[in-house]
Scaffold this motif. Structure first.
Motif, PDB file in Angstrom:
ATOM      1  N   PHE A   1      66.236 -27.111 -11.576  1.00  0.00           N
ATOM      2  CA  PHE A   1      67.043 -27.112 -10.222  1.00  0.00           C
ATOM      3  C   PHE A   1      66.546 -26.261  -9.482  1.00  0.00           C
ATOM      4  CE2 PHE A   1      70.752 -28.722 -13.320  1.00  0.00           C
ATOM      5  CZ  PHE A   1      71.065 -29.659 -12.162  1.00  0.00           C
ATOM      6  N   ALA A   2      66.146 -24.937  -9.749  1.00  0.00           N
ATOM      7  CA  ALA A   2      65.489 -24.148  -9.017  1.00  0.00           C
ATOM      8  C   ALA A   2      64.286 -24.608  -8.181  1.00  0.00           C
ATOM      9  CB  ALA A   2      65.029 -22.888  -9.706  1.00  0.00           C
ATOM     10  N   LEU A   3      63.537 -25.149  -9.019  1.00  0.00           N
ATOM     11  CA  LEU A   3      62.282 -25.987  -8.357  1.00  0.00           C
ATOM     12  C   LEU A   3      62.510 -26.954  -7.167  1.00  0.00           C
ATOM     13  CD1 LEU A   3      59.663 -25.972 -11.139  1.00  0.00           C
ATOM     14  CD2 LEU A   3      59.666 -24.443  -9.228  1.00  0.00           C
ATOM     15  N   SER A   4      64.013 -27.669  -7.838  1.00  0.00           N
ATOM     16  CA  SER A   4      64.211 -28.673  -6.818  1.00  0.00           C
ATOM     17  C   SER A   4      64.763 -27.974  -5.622  1.00  0.00           C
ATOM     18  CB  SER A   4      65.381 -29.404  -7.223  1.00  0.00           C
ATOM     19  OG  SER A   4      65.902 -30.522  -6.592  1.00  0.00           O
ATOM     20  N   GLU A   5      65.475 -27.131  -5.460  1.00  0.00           N
ATOM     21  CA  GLU A   5      65.773 -26.402  -4.074  1.00  0.00           C
ATOM     22  C   GLU A   5      64.800 -25.861  -3.440  1.00  0.00           C
ATOM     23  OE1 GLU A   5      68.774 -23.266  -5.730  1.00  0.00           O
ATOM     24  OE2 GLU A   5      70.166 -24.693  -6.242  1.00  0.00           O
ATOM     25  N   ILE A   6      63.659 -25.244  -3.979  1.00  0.00           N
ATOM     26  CA  ILE A   6      62.688 -24.780  -3.277  1.00  0.00           C
ATOM     27  C   ILE A   6      61.942 -25.669  -2.580  1.00  0.00           C
ATOM     28  CG2 ILE A   6      60.438 -23.711  -3.364  1.00  0.00           C
ATOM     29  CD1 ILE A   6      61.567 -21.889  -5.823  1.00  0.00           C
TER      30      ILE A   6
ATOM     31  N   SER B   1      63.992 -27.026   0.345  1.00  0.00           N
ATOM     32  CA  SER B   1      64.194 -26.051   1.562  1.00  0.00           C
ATOM     33  C   SER B   1      62.649 -26.520   2.101  1.00  0.00           C
ATOM     34  CB  SER B   1      64.432 -24.747   0.859  1.00  0.00           C
ATOM     35  OG  SER B   1      63.361 -24.384   0.209  1.00  0.00           O
ATOM     36  N   LEU B   2      61.540 -26.407   1.317  1.00  0.00           N
ATOM     37  CA  LEU B   2      60.071 -26.486   1.996  1.00  0.00           C
ATOM     38  C   LEU B   2      60.219 -27.917   2.753  1.00  0.00           C
ATOM     39  CD1 LEU B   2      57.996 -25.080  -0.718  1.00  0.00           C
ATOM     40  CD2 LEU B   2      58.521 -23.879   1.491  1.00  0.00           C
ATOM     41  N   TYR B   3      60.693 -28.861   2.116  1.00  0.00           N
ATOM     42  CA  TYR B   3      60.729 -30.281   2.990  1.00  0.00           C
ATOM     43  C   TYR B   3      61.261 -30.189   4.232  1.00  0.00           C
ATOM     44  CZ  TYR B   3      61.748 -35.091   3.716  1.00  0.00           C
ATOM     45  OH  TYR B   3      62.035 -36.346   4.448  1.00  0.00           O
ATOM     46  N   TYR B   4      62.513 -29.649   4.199  1.00  0.00           N
ATOM     47  CA  TYR B   4      63.253 -29.567   5.430  1.00  0.00           C
ATOM     48  C   TYR B   4      62.563 -28.437   6.442  1.00  0.00           C
ATOM     49  CZ  TYR B   4      66.957 -32.095   3.528  1.00  0.00           C
ATOM     50  OH  TYR B   4      67.726 -33.262   3.000  1.00  0.00           O
ATOM     51  N   GLU B   5      62.005 -27.381   6.040  1.00  0.00           N
ATOM     52  CA  GLU B   5      61.332 -26.534   7.068  1.00  0.00           C
ATOM     53  C   GLU B   5      59.962 -27.388   7.526  1.00  0.00           C
ATOM     54  OE1 GLU B   5      59.261 -22.008   6.770  1.00  0.00           O
ATOM     55  OE2 GLU B   5      60.432 -22.724   5.185  1.00  0.00           O
ATOM     56  N   VAL B   6      59.557 -27.991   6.757  1.00  0.00           N
ATOM     57  CA  VAL B   6      58.164 -28.808   7.192  1.00  0.00           C
ATOM     58  C   VAL B   6      58.811 -29.897   8.024  1.00  0.00           C
ATOM     59  CG1 VAL B   6      56.493 -30.309   6.726  1.00  0.00           C
ATOM     60  CG2 VAL B   6      56.672 -28.450   5.411  1.00  0.00           C
ATOM     61  N   GLN B   7      59.699 -30.589   7.911  1.00  0.00           N
ATOM     62  CA  GLN B   7      60.406 -31.497   8.895  1.00  0.00           C
ATOM     63  C   GLN B   7      60.688 -30.818  10.349  1.00  0.00           C
ATOM     64  OE1 GLN B   7      63.520 -33.502   7.191  1.00  0.00           O
ATOM     65  NE2 GLN B   7      62.508 -35.266   7.240  1.00  0.00           N
ATOM     66  N   ALA B   8      61.095 -29.758  10.054  1.00  0.00           N
ATOM     67  CA  ALA B   8      61.738 -28.868  11.324  1.00  0.00           C
ATOM     68  C   ALA B   8      60.475 -28.486  12.344  1.00  0.00           C
ATOM     69  CB  ALA B   8      62.463 -27.734  11.061  1.00  0.00           C
TER      70      ALA B   8
END
Length: 287
Positions: A79-84, A87-94
């Protein structure tokens, strides 16, 4: 002798344990004990061992002995890795969207009422055939002359707030002929200066694009700290390429009159902070 008597005798029979020295057989310690005491001691030993084993299996030894603990721990890690990753995916998208919007603006796009960039691509020009870094005797002479000039560190300004650690140099000295006006779609300022005037980076950063568009001619953009981007349009010569690091006050291009949206030698300067345009005159003195 009856059964009860035998049981009573078995329980009450006492045994003497003696501890002697090996050399002279002198008594060191002695004590008597019955069978019932031995049974009770054995039961207490087993009970204590069981309690200690259960405690260790739930605490110190849980990761080796308790499969439920290991499964729970693995699930928490997943779960922790999935959240990371999310968050990285959305940050890269932004970040990708941010850079894409900047590039669209460079190619002649404009913002609509929702802040989305509407791109109006130019037609009829193959940009791959353009020489962004013009060659020729005159150009090379100007390039070498300006690149050899020392940095002018007497005219920078230091700002507070989000840019408290950023030093801003004026890209050039000149007269503002067109001010920042978002309503009219003018996201920067136009600075008129002498022909072949060098254009300097306003602060330390890295060149993120160095290109040409039909509307704005030769353009160069620099990514600074704090997610600030500066854009310089209508240049005649670009002196830096994508990926080049630059210092504040370092010459990156030469003022020009390129592109359809120009009527004379001037620099169009834009500042973008996290995808939002800023008024350069609030941060930089041009006169």
């Amino acid at each position: 002798m009856g059964v009860s008597s035998k049981i009573k005798n078995w329980i009450e029979t006492r045994y003497l344990f003696v501890i002697r020295r090996e050399e002279d057989f002198s008594v060191i310690q002695s004590f008597s004990i019955t069978r019932i005491k031995i049974t009770l001691l054995a039961f207490l030993f087993l009970l204590t061992s069981l309690i200690v084993s259960l405690t260790l299996s739930r605490t110190l030894l849980a990761r080796w002995l308790d499969p439920v603990y290991q499964e729970t721990e693995n699930t928490e890690r997943i779960f922790a890795l999935s959240e990371i990753v999310d968050s990285l995916y959305y940050e890269v998208q932004a970040k990708d969207q941010y850079v894409e919007n900047i590039l669209k603006l460079m190619s002649g796009g404009h913002l609509d009422t929702t802040g989305t960039v509407i791109n109006e691509p130019s037609a009829g020009v193959d940009r791959n055939e353009l020489d962004l870094y013009k060659s020729g005797t005159a150009t090379e002479r100007i390039r070498k002359e300006f690149e050899s000039m020392p940095l002018d560190e007497s005219s920078f300004r230091r700002l507070g707030g989000s840019f408290s650690t950023t030093y801003f140099f004026p890209p050039l000295k000149g007269v503002i002929t067109s001010k920042y006006n978002v309503v009219e779609g003018h996201f920067g300022v136009d600075v008129v200066a002498a022909e072949n005037e060098p254009v300097k980076a306003i602060a330390q950063g890295t060149v993120i694009f160095s290109t040409w568009t039909l509307e704005t001619g030769y353009n160069i953009g620099v990514q600074h700290s704090n997610e600030l981007v500066s854009i310089y349009k209508h240049n005649s010569v670009l002196l830096k390429q994508v990926g080049d690091p630059v210092k504040g006050g370092e010459i990156i291009s030469i003022i020009g009159n390129t592109g359809e949206q120009t009527s004379g030698h001037h620099l169009h300067l834009e500042l973008w902070y996290k995808g939002t345009p800023l008024n350069p005159q609030e941060f930089i003195t041009f006169d």
